[in-house]
Design a protein around this motif. Structure first.
Motif, PDB file in Angstrom:
ATOM      1  N   PRO A  99      45.316  39.606  66.673  1.00  0.00           N
ATOM      2  CA  PRO A  99      43.599  40.468  66.360  1.00  0.00           C
ATOM      3  C   PRO A  99      43.307  41.493  65.949  1.00  0.00           C
ATOM      4  O   PRO A  99      44.072  42.346  66.068  1.00  0.00           O
ATOM      5  CB  PRO A  99      42.552  40.666  67.505  1.00  0.00           C
ATOM      6  N   PRO A 100      42.976  41.829  64.381  1.00  0.00           N
ATOM      7  CA  PRO A 100      42.570  43.318  63.723  1.00  0.00           C
ATOM      8  C   PRO A 100      42.175  44.177  63.571  1.00  0.00           C
ATOM      9  O   PRO A 100      43.063  44.927  63.827  1.00  0.00           O
ATOM     10  CB  PRO A 100      42.144  42.228  62.335  1.00  0.00           C
ATOM     11  N   GLY A 101      42.093  44.165  65.379  1.00  0.00           N
ATOM     12  CA  GLY A 101      41.702  45.310  65.872  1.00  0.00           C
ATOM     13  C   GLY A 101      42.754  46.229  66.509  1.00  0.00           C
ATOM     14  O   GLY A 101      42.692  46.823  67.189  1.00  0.00           O
ATOM     15  N   VAL A 102      43.876  45.064  66.897  1.00  0.00           N
ATOM     16  CA  VAL A 102      44.530  45.375  67.395  1.00  0.00           C
ATOM     17  C   VAL A 102      45.685  45.892  66.594  1.00  0.00           C
ATOM     18  O   VAL A 102      46.340  47.337  66.866  1.00  0.00           O
ATOM     19  CB  VAL A 102      46.295  44.553  68.434  1.00  0.00           C
ATOM     20  N   SER A 103      45.645  45.883  65.987  1.00  0.00           N
ATOM     21  CA  SER A 103      46.303  46.286  64.386  1.00  0.00           C
ATOM     22  C   SER A 103      46.280  47.225  64.094  1.00  0.00           C
ATOM     23  O   SER A 103      47.158  48.080  63.636  1.00  0.00           O
ATOM     24  CB  SER A 103      46.510  44.884  63.276  1.00  0.00           C
ATOM     25  N   ALA A 104      44.666  47.022  63.629  1.00  0.00           N
ATOM     26  CA  ALA A 104      43.831  48.823  63.347  1.00  0.00           C
ATOM     27  C   ALA A 104      44.420  50.152  64.353  1.00  0.00           C
ATOM     28  O   ALA A 104      44.609  51.364  64.122  1.00  0.00           O
ATOM     29  CB  ALA A 104      42.373  49.056  63.012  1.00  0.00           C
ATOM     30  N   ALA A 105      44.525  49.585  66.348  1.00  0.00           N
ATOM     31  CA  ALA A 105      44.741  50.652  66.604  1.00  0.00           C
ATOM     32  C   ALA A 105      46.112  51.572  66.589  1.00  0.00           C
ATOM     33  O   ALA A 105      46.332  52.002  66.790  1.00  0.00           O
ATOM     34  CB  ALA A 105      44.351  49.690  68.298  1.00  0.00           C
ATOM     35  N   THR A 106      47.258  50.124  66.380  1.00  0.00           N
ATOM     36  CA  THR A 106      48.561  50.700  65.772  1.00  0.00           C
ATOM     37  C   THR A 106      48.339  51.228  65.019  1.00  0.00           C
ATOM     38  O   THR A 106      49.797  52.534  64.592  1.00  0.00           O
ATOM     39  CB  THR A 106      49.637  49.115  66.076  1.00  0.00           C
ATOM     40  N   LEU A 107      47.972  51.051  63.898  1.00  0.00           N
ATOM     41  CA  LEU A 107      48.291  52.262  62.622  1.00  0.00           C
ATOM     42  C   LEU A 107      48.069  53.680  63.407  1.00  0.00           C
ATOM     43  O   LEU A 107      48.463  54.420  62.916  1.00  0.00           O
ATOM     44  CB  LEU A 107      47.390  51.320  61.482  1.00  0.00           C
ATOM     45  N   ALA A 108      46.116  53.719  63.584  1.00  0.00           N
ATOM     46  CA  ALA A 108      46.194  54.839  64.904  1.00  0.00           C
ATOM     47  C   ALA A 108      46.939  55.630  65.435  1.00  0.00           C
ATOM     48  O   ALA A 108      47.913  56.995  65.495  1.00  0.00           O
ATOM     49  CB  ALA A 108      44.618  54.797  64.978  1.00  0.00           C
ATOM     50  N   ALA A 109      47.991  54.452  65.981  1.00  0.00           N
ATOM     51  CA  ALA A 109      48.777  55.343  66.994  1.00  0.00           C
ATOM     52  C   ALA A 109      50.340  55.484  66.122  1.00  0.00           C
ATOM     53  O   ALA A 109      50.627  56.454  66.634  1.00  0.00           O
ATOM     54  CB  ALA A 109      50.011  53.962  67.772  1.00  0.00           C
ATOM     55  N   LEU A 110      50.542  54.990  65.168  1.00  0.00           N
ATOM     56  CA  LEU A 110      52.124  55.955  64.575  1.00  0.00           C
ATOM     57  C   LEU A 110      50.932  56.671  63.680  1.00  0.00           C
ATOM     58  O   LEU A 110      51.890  57.578  63.464  1.00  0.00           O
ATOM     59  CB  LEU A 110      52.082  54.617  62.779  1.00  0.00           C
ATOM     60  N   ALA A 122      37.813  45.812  65.056  1.00  0.00           N
ATOM     61  CA  ALA A 122      37.266  44.136  65.733  1.00  0.00           C
ATOM     62  C   ALA A 122      35.848  44.504  65.537  1.00  0.00           C
ATOM     63  O   ALA A 122      35.559  43.255  64.190  1.00  0.00           O
ATOM     64  CB  ALA A 122      36.767  44.529  66.942  1.00  0.00           C
ATOM     65  N   GLN A 123      35.209  45.756  64.637  1.00  0.00           N
ATOM     66  CA  GLN A 123      34.138  45.690  63.774  1.00  0.00           C
ATOM     67  C   GLN A 123      34.011  45.233  62.385  1.00  0.00           C
ATOM     68  O   GLN A 123      32.880  44.632  61.981  1.00  0.00           O
ATOM     69  CB  GLN A 123      33.274  47.187  63.863  1.00  0.00           C
ATOM     70  N   ARG A 124      35.051  46.066  62.022  1.00  0.00           N
ATOM     71  CA  ARG A 124      34.925  45.461  60.642  1.00  0.00           C
ATOM     72  C   ARG A 124      35.550  44.169  60.071  1.00  0.00           C
ATOM     73  O   ARG A 124      34.901  43.218  59.214  1.00  0.00           O
ATOM     74  CB  ARG A 124      36.287  46.363  59.811  1.00  0.00           C
ATOM     75  N   TYR A 125      36.309  42.886  61.169  1.00  0.00           N
ATOM     76  CA  TYR A 125      37.212  42.302  60.705  1.00  0.00           C
ATOM     77  C   TYR A 125      36.885  41.132  61.950  1.00  0.00           C
ATOM     78  O   TYR A 125      37.446  40.246  61.028  1.00  0.00           O
ATOM     79  CB  TYR A 125      39.440  42.473  60.480  1.00  0.00           C
ATOM     80  N   GLY A 126      36.048  41.474  62.692  1.00  0.00           N
ATOM     81  CA  GLY A 126      36.311  40.476  63.920  1.00  0.00           C
ATOM     82  C   GLY A 126      37.286  40.611  64.924  1.00  0.00           C
ATOM     83  O   GLY A 126      37.918  41.140  64.834  1.00  0.00           O
ATOM     84  N   ALA A 127      36.793  40.289  66.297  1.00  0.00           N
ATOM     85  CA  ALA A 127      37.354  40.419  67.639  1.00  0.00           C
ATOM     86  C   ALA A 127      38.468  39.329  67.108  1.00  0.00           C
ATOM     87  O   ALA A 127      39.751  39.545  67.725  1.00  0.00           O
ATOM     88  CB  ALA A 127      36.735  40.047  68.278  1.00  0.00           C
ATOM     89  N   GLY A 128      38.827  38.448  66.674  1.00  0.00           N
ATOM     90  CA  GLY A 128      39.988  37.647  66.362  1.00  0.00           C
ATOM     91  C   GLY A 128      40.256  37.685  64.882  1.00  0.00           C
ATOM     92  O   GLY A 128      39.522  37.459  64.252  1.00  0.00           O
ATOM     93  N   ALA A 129      41.284  36.951  64.593  1.00  0.00           N
ATOM     94  CA  ALA A 129      41.756  36.811  63.308  1.00  0.00           C
ATOM     95  C   ALA A 129      41.824  35.426  62.968  1.00  0.00           C
ATOM     96  O   ALA A 129      41.653  34.651  61.309  1.00  0.00           O
ATOM     97  CB  ALA A 129      43.394  36.815  63.243  1.00  0.00           C
ATOM     98  N   ARG A 130      41.042  34.256  63.751  1.00  0.00           N
ATOM     99  CA  ARG A 130      40.610  32.558  63.256  1.00  0.00           C
ATOM    100  C   ARG A 130      41.711  31.948  63.347  1.00  0.00           C
ATOM    101  O   ARG A 130      41.147  31.197  62.903  1.00  0.00           O
ATOM    102  CB  ARG A 130      39.782  33.093  62.522  1.00  0.00           C
TER     103      ARG A 130
END
Length: 383
Positions: free
Chosen positions: A264-275, A58-66
């Motif tokens: 939301p990009p933070g969710v995608s980043a979290a999923t990458l960590a989960a993988l 979220a910090q890198r890409y923003g809270a939402g995808a816009r």
């Protein structure tokens, strides 16, 4: 039913209360209860590494995808996640959706129309049934898990109509697993495509946590594979995996993808960590299997009527709506949260407690649940 809109709504709600089918949304304080109701099968939803990845994303890409994916909402983190998901399940490509419900609506709406013959397992998730209705497809439902019934329906269908067989991978309320090889064989013989929604199998089943389909059945056997990210992977959203042709078709025609803001990009980043954790810590799946065996052994000793599930979904049939609610409330008062499932989610007369297990449950928590169920059976008798 006539009358004003407020009267109509009040009448519907009164009827639902009288039938013992009223649902309530509550604010849950997770530290105050042992959660045996959620779908966080590997315990990743509260893993600090996943939470940290969400914050950093979220910090890198923003809270939402816009914007939607086809405007400007498709970011590098989304591209990397789709590639990882495709590799996990052994498909050429994957496409993100905002939820499993939207993925199923989008696929069926994009693939089907009034000329399509769709064959669905009777216990399929509501999103699959709704997707076929939205598409206006000619839908037939076969008896749950009954390949002979499906074969009969396929034989009766006209050869000119495109045919699509649709099934849950793991059935969310019963906990049983579809006979994927059997479905693959039938679809081959009858020139039908096969779509599997492996929402509850992904992360739990398969040698790599790739689900009940995954790498064992490629795109030629299961052309349409749906998975969700908010269950065993602990985040949110969903994906469809398949061939290049399928994914490009969905990008052009799946309205829930085209007209929804990207994940939301933070969710995608979290999923990458989960993988990453899924890949690096297979012991989580081993621990989960041990918990399932422990719970089933204890429940069997109490004479409880569990459905024959080897999954973290362990349904305890009670039958009666009032009894199901009473047992759930008693357990809640003891700090044990379970799902009280009634019609229309399950057939009438099959109300149940839906007990779910997680790799991060402790043995003491499972024993406490079994002790509480023992007390209920002493008080009210075995179901």
């Amino acid at each position: 039913m006539s009358g004003s809109w407020p009267q109509r709504l009040a009448a519907h709600q009164s009827q639902r209360r009288e039938q013992g089918l009223w649902r309530e949304r509550r604010v849950h304080v997770r530290d105050a209860v042992d959660d045996f109701a959620g779908n966080d099968y590997l315990g990743l939803a509260q893993d600090p590494r996943v939470s940290q990845a969400a914050a950093e994303g979220a910090q890198r890409y923003g809270a939402g995808a816009r914007a939607s994916q086809l405007v400007s909402g498709h970011l590098e983190v989304h591209r990397r996640l789709e590639a990882r998901l495709a590799a996990l399940v052994g498909r050429p490509r994957a496409l993100l959706f905002s939820s499993g419900y939207m993925a199923n609506l989008g696929v069926l709406q994009a693939l089907c129309d009034g000329t399509t013959a769709v064959f669905q397992d009777r216990l399929n998730h509501a999103s699959l049934l709704d997707g076929a209705k939205l598409a206006g497809a000619r839908a037939r439902r076969f008896h749950h898990g009954d390949l002979d019934d499906l074969a009969c329906l396929l034989r009766r269908s006209t050869s000119e109509a495109p045919r699509l067989v649709v099934s849950d991978g793991v059935f969310s309320m019963d906990g049983d697993v579809a006979d994927v090889p059997g479905l693959v064989g039938l679809c081959r013989r009858h020139d039908a495509w096969l779509m599997i929604d492996d929402a509850h199998g992904l992360g739990v089943l398969g040698a790599h946590g790739d689900g009940c389909v995954g790498r064992a059945h490629g795109s030629d056997e299961v052309p349409v594979l749906v998975g969700t990210l908010g269950k065993a992977l602990g985040t949110a959203g969903a994906f469809v995996a398949g061939s290049e042709l399928l994914i490009e078709h969905l990008l052009q025609f799946a309205r829930p993808c085209i007209y929804t803001t990207a994940e939301p990009p933070g969710v995608s980043a979290a999923t990458l960590a989960a993988l990453d954790i899924l890949e690096q810590e297979p012991e989580r799946r081993e621990q989960l299997r041990a918990h399932i065996a422990r719970f089933r052994t204890g429940a069997e000793a109490l004479g409880l009527k569990l459905l024959p599930s080897t999954m973290p979904i362990q349904p305890l049939l009670l039958g009666d709506n009032a009894r199901t609610l009473r047992w759930a409330e008693t357990l809640r008062a003891l700090g044990l949260l379970v799902g009280a499932i009634r019609a229309p989610t399950v057939p009438r007369g099959q109300a149940r407690l839906r007990i779910t297990l997680s790799a991060t449950h402790e043995t003491a928590q499972i024993e406490r649940l079994l002790d509480a169920l023992a007390e209920l059976t002493i008080k009210e008798g075995r179901p």
